[in-house]
Design an enzyme around this catalytic site. Structure first.
Site, PDB file in Angstrom:
ATOM      1  N   ASP A 187       0.811  -1.217   0.000  1.00 54.44           N
ATOM      2  CA  ASP A 187       0.000   0.000   0.000  1.00 54.44           C
ATOM      3  C   ASP A 187       0.844   1.266   0.000  1.00 54.44           C
ATOM      4  OD1 ASP A 187       0.893  -0.516   2.603  1.00 54.44           O
ATOM      5  OD2 ASP A 187      -1.096  -0.988   3.360  1.00 54.44           O
ATOM      6  N   ASN A 192      -7.703  -2.612  14.246  1.00 52.16           N
ATOM      7  CA  ASN A 192      -9.084  -2.923  13.852  1.00 52.16           C
ATOM      8  C   ASN A 192      -9.147  -4.155  12.941  1.00 52.16           C
ATOM      9  OD1 ASN A 192      -8.071  -2.005  11.437  1.00 52.16           O
ATOM     10  ND2 ASN A 192      -9.413  -0.228  11.258  1.00 52.16           N
ATOM     11  N   HIS A 196      -7.363  -4.592  10.152  1.00 56.11           N
ATOM     12  CA  HIS A 196      -7.085  -4.404   8.718  1.00 56.11           C
ATOM     13  C   HIS A 196      -5.791  -5.109   8.312  1.00 56.11           C
ATOM     14  CE1 HIS A 196      -4.854  -0.313   9.479  1.00 56.11           C
ATOM     15  NE2 HIS A 196      -3.965  -1.272   9.349  1.00 56.11           N
ATOM     16  N   GLU A 223      -9.783  -2.032   5.097  1.00 53.81           N
ATOM     17  CA  GLU A 223     -10.408  -1.654   6.365  1.00 53.81           C
ATOM     18  C   GLU A 223     -11.682  -2.471   6.607  1.00 53.81           C
ATOM     19  OE1 GLU A 223      -8.699   0.008   8.342  1.00 53.81           O
ATOM     20  OE2 GLU A 223      -8.262   2.059   7.737  1.00 53.81           O
TER      21      GLU A 223
HETATM   22  C1  F6R Z   1       1.453  -1.484   6.129  1.00 57.09           C
HETATM   23  C2  F6R Z   1       0.127  -2.075   6.198  1.00 57.09           C
HETATM   24  C3  F6R Z   1      -0.696  -2.029   7.438  1.00 57.09           C
HETATM   25  C4  F6R Z   1       0.123  -2.269   8.704  1.00 57.09           C
HETATM   26  C5  F6R Z   1      -0.767  -2.156   9.933  1.00 57.09           C
HETATM   27  C6  F6R Z   1       0.026  -2.316  11.209  1.00 57.09           C
HETATM   28  O1  F6R Z   1       2.013  -1.638   4.845  1.00 57.09           O
HETATM   29  O2  F6R Z   1      -0.338  -2.565   5.222  1.00 57.09           O
HETATM   30  O3  F6R Z   1      -1.716  -2.985   7.353  1.00 57.09           O
HETATM   31  O4  F6R Z   1       0.708  -3.530   8.639  1.00 57.09           O
HETATM   32  O5  F6R Z   1      -1.401  -0.911   9.948  1.00 57.09           O
HETATM   33  O6  F6R Z   1       0.893  -1.230  11.343  1.00 57.09           O
HETATM   34  P1  F6R Z   1       2.069  -1.245  12.431  1.00 57.09           P
HETATM   35  O7  F6R Z   1       2.987  -2.328  12.019  1.00 57.09           O
HETATM   36  O8  F6R Z   1       2.701   0.116  12.312  1.00 57.09           O
HETATM   37  O9  F6R Z   1       1.412  -1.494  13.736  1.00 57.09           O
END
Ligand code: F6R
Length: 248
Positions: free
Chosen positions: A67, A136, A138, A143
């Site tokens: 992403d 959450n 995701h 989401e």
């Molecule tokens: C990042 C991504 C997100 C993160 C998630 C957890 O490329 O796709 O899904 O893996 O938001 O973020 P952290 O690791 O910062 O807790």
């Protein structure tokens, strides 16, 4: 799902890096689906160290990232392209032309997303997809919602994700409101999924993803339908799963 229970963030990072390095050793020209965020930072550090020691080479590796924020240029210090360059790509021998991160500045998001999916399909999907997970539930920026989205798409970030990511920006208002994210088609097409999680604040998302109902309200739960998922998590992230009586 194979679950590795690790004592802390460092042990989780080391284990995740070992699995990624194992994939590259097994298949030097593999395609890796990569993630950004706090979770994989430690694993990338191990991989950079091992590269410097001559233990692993990215010379023939292809990478595709999950992403990118809409509106951030590649050289913006909070863009995911910038994250990948500074945490991994600039320190190993991966060829720049073999790395892909969605273009947050694309003028034609629809065409861009279709091309991104076509590229992933042309690889026969990635060999290993690395994932973190949001509080959450995701994965990528898929989401919670009322259906799973298959294609790469532009997503409106939820308030919970904006809150979680505000720590990286000068203020909450600076957090982009949209991102381009791989959809579930590309993620679930991966031959192997490596899901990583660390910390108490991920315990609920991990518990719901691993042992809750399969529902788009918890996007990570779709992984229960994938035949080859490895979860590497520390004690804190596994705490609710353990409390629910799941053997890990
Ligand atoms: C990042 C991504 C997100 C993160 C998630 C957890 O490329 O796709 O899904 O893996 O938001 O973020 P952290 O690791 O910062 O807790």
């Amino acid at each position: 799902m194979k679950i590795y229970r690790e004592k802390d963030y460092d042990a989780m990072s080391r284990r995740a890096a070992q699995i990624i390095a194992g994939e590259i050793t097994h298949n030097p020209a593999c395609a890796l689906g990569l993630a950004t965020g706090s979770t994989p930072e430690g694993a990338y550090k191990y991989l950079v160290d091992w590269y410097k020691q001559g233990l692993v080479s990215f010379r023939d590796v292809l990478s595709v990232n999950l992403d990118e924020y809409v509106g951030l240029a590649p050289d913006h210090d909070q863009s995911y392209r910038y994250f990948m360059q500074s945490n991994l790509f600039d320190h190993v021998d991966i060829l720049p032309e073999n790395t892909r991160v969605p273009d947050g500045l694309t003028k034609d998001p629809e065409a861009f997303c279709a091309e991104y999916d076509a590229y992933i399909r042309s690889l026969g999907y990635v060999n290993l997809q690395l994932l973190g997970i949001g509080r959450n539930g995701h994965i990528g920026f898929n989401e919670p919602g009322d259906h799973f989205v298959k294609e790469t798409h532009v997503v409106d970030l939820t308030e919970s994700t904006i809150d979680a990511n505000a720590r990286f920006f000068a203020s909450r208002d600076d957090v982009p409101r949209q991102a381009i994210s791989m959809g579930m088609g590309a993620i679930m097409g991966a031959k192997k999924v490596l899901l990583c999680a660390s910390g108490e604040d991920k315990a609920d998302a991990i518990c719901r993803s691993v042992s809750g109902p399969i529902t788009p309200e918890c996007p990570g739960s779709i992984l229960q339908l994938h035949k080859n998922v490895v979860l590497v998590a520390d004690e804190a992230a596994l705490s609710k799963l353990i409390a629910a009586g799941v053997e890990v």
